[in-house]
Design a protein around this motif. Structure first.
Motif, mmCIF file in Angstrom:
data_model
loop_
_atom_site.group_PDB
_atom_site.id
_atom_site.type_symbol
_atom_site.label_atom_id
_atom_site.label_comp_id
_atom_site.label_asym_id
_atom_site.label_seq_id
_atom_site.Cartn_x
_atom_site.Cartn_y
_atom_site.Cartn_z
ATOM 1 N N UNK A 173 1.800 2.268 3.419
ATOM 2 C CA UNK A 173 0.094 2.106 4.387
ATOM 3 C C UNK A 173 -0.268 2.056 2.969
ATOM 4 N N UNK A 174 -1.034 2.112 2.694
ATOM 5 C CA UNK A 174 -2.151 1.945 1.879
ATOM 6 C C UNK A 174 -3.821 1.885 1.334
ATOM 7 N N UNK A 175 -4.470 3.004 1.649
ATOM 8 C CA UNK A 175 -6.694 3.170 1.473
ATOM 9 C C UNK A 175 -6.951 3.337 0.211
ATOM 10 N N UNK A 176 -7.460 2.338 -0.483
ATOM 11 C CA UNK A 176 -8.152 2.230 -1.599
ATOM 12 C C UNK A 176 -9.710 1.875 -1.220
ATOM 13 N N UNK A 177 -10.531 3.144 -2.147
ATOM 14 C CA UNK A 177 -11.641 2.451 -1.602
ATOM 15 C C UNK A 177 -12.768 3.659 -2.932
ATOM 16 N N UNK A 203 -14.107 7.446 -6.528
ATOM 17 C CA UNK A 203 -12.937 6.458 -6.352
ATOM 18 C C UNK A 203 -11.923 7.386 -5.868
ATOM 19 N N UNK A 204 -10.666 6.310 -4.283
ATOM 20 C CA UNK A 204 -9.946 7.278 -3.690
ATOM 21 C C UNK A 204 -9.085 6.079 -3.551
ATOM 22 N N UNK A 205 -7.638 6.731 -3.872
ATOM 23 C CA UNK A 205 -6.619 5.678 -3.698
ATOM 24 C C UNK A 205 -5.648 6.864 -3.292
ATOM 25 N N UNK A 257 -19.677 1.683 0.433
ATOM 26 C CA UNK A 257 -18.137 2.179 0.114
ATOM 27 C C UNK A 257 -17.403 1.008 0.496
ATOM 28 N N UNK A 258 -16.545 0.722 -0.220
ATOM 29 C CA UNK A 258 -15.946 -0.504 -0.956
ATOM 30 C C UNK A 258 -14.748 0.000 -0.703
ATOM 31 N N UNK A 259 -13.609 -0.303 0.210
ATOM 32 C CA UNK A 259 -12.184 -0.525 0.399
ATOM 33 C C UNK A 259 -11.235 -1.679 0.849
#
Length: 219
Positions: free
Chosen positions: A82-86, A63-65, A93-95
């Motif tokens: 701005x954000x990238x969550x995945x 999990x990445x935030x 990969x779901x993001x």
């Protein structure tokens, strides 16, 4: 803006002094954790302000935030909040990519990236919300972009708002029989270029590219 001393990493990357990164990796349970933050990161004149990241996982998923207050692509093109969550799990990969400049310019873009055993990578957007200059844009539900050893295939990729749209269909490869065609009838470029003041320009036509190594042809 003066935020104090920076650390030069290579020729084009600068990271603000005081930035922190910490984490651990436990081999016994394949547990992994990482966190980091920086007041400013600069790379080739692009700036990321108040950036942060957290990541955790094990042998089955990751999990990445990550996000920042402002992502500056240039002096006039930027994304706030701005954000990238995945989540990475096995071969998928779901993001979600998001930003929120103001009430008329924001986006929430979920998608998937799937890797197959056939050296193939498939990209798909899932009901994204993109609001540009107070215009809500949608994407065709059956959109798909596939990259493999034979080339790049675009299937039903259409961004549309009311009567305006930009569409990509076809395949880009080394074969003369393949072609990638992009249609943009009476398309306002201001919908794609986020600047202040607003950018105004209209394009109308079709662009096609028959060979991966040739220049595109505009009609």
């Amino acid at each position: 803006e003066n935020i104090g001393p920076t650390v030069l990493v290579g020729k084009s990357l600068k990271i603000a002094a005081g930035s922190t990164f910490k984490g651990y990796n436990k081999e016994a349970g394949n547990d992994f954790s990482l966190s980091g933050q920086s007041a400013l990161i600069e790379w080739n004149n692009r700036k990321v302000k108040n950036w942060h990241i957290t990541a955790s996982g094990n042998g089955n998923k990751l999990n990445i935030k990550s996000g920042c207050d402002t992502l500056n692509i240039s002096d006039s093109i930027y994304a706030s909040g701005f954000s990238v969550n995945g989540q990475v799990s096995h071969d998928t990969v779901n993001y979600t990519v998001a930003w929120n400049n103001d009430s008329s310019n924001y986006a929430n873009i979920p998608g998937t990236i799937a890797f197959s055993q056939k050296v193939q990578t498939a990209f798909k957007l899932i009901n994204p919300v993109i609001n540009s200059s107070d215009s809500l844009w949608q994407v065709s539900k059956d959109n798909l972009l596939v990259i493999d050893t034979s080339g790049i295939s675009a299937q039903h990729i259409m961004f549309y708002h009311n009567q305006q749209y930009i569409e990509a269909e076809g395949k880009l490869s080394g074969k003369k029989s393949d072609a990638l065609v992009i249609n943009f009838p009476k398309f306002n470029l201001g919908n794609l270029i986020f600047t202040s003041p607003a950018f105004q320009a209209m394009v109308d036509g079709t662009a096609s590219r028959v060979n991966l190594y040739n220049q595109p042809c505009f009609v």
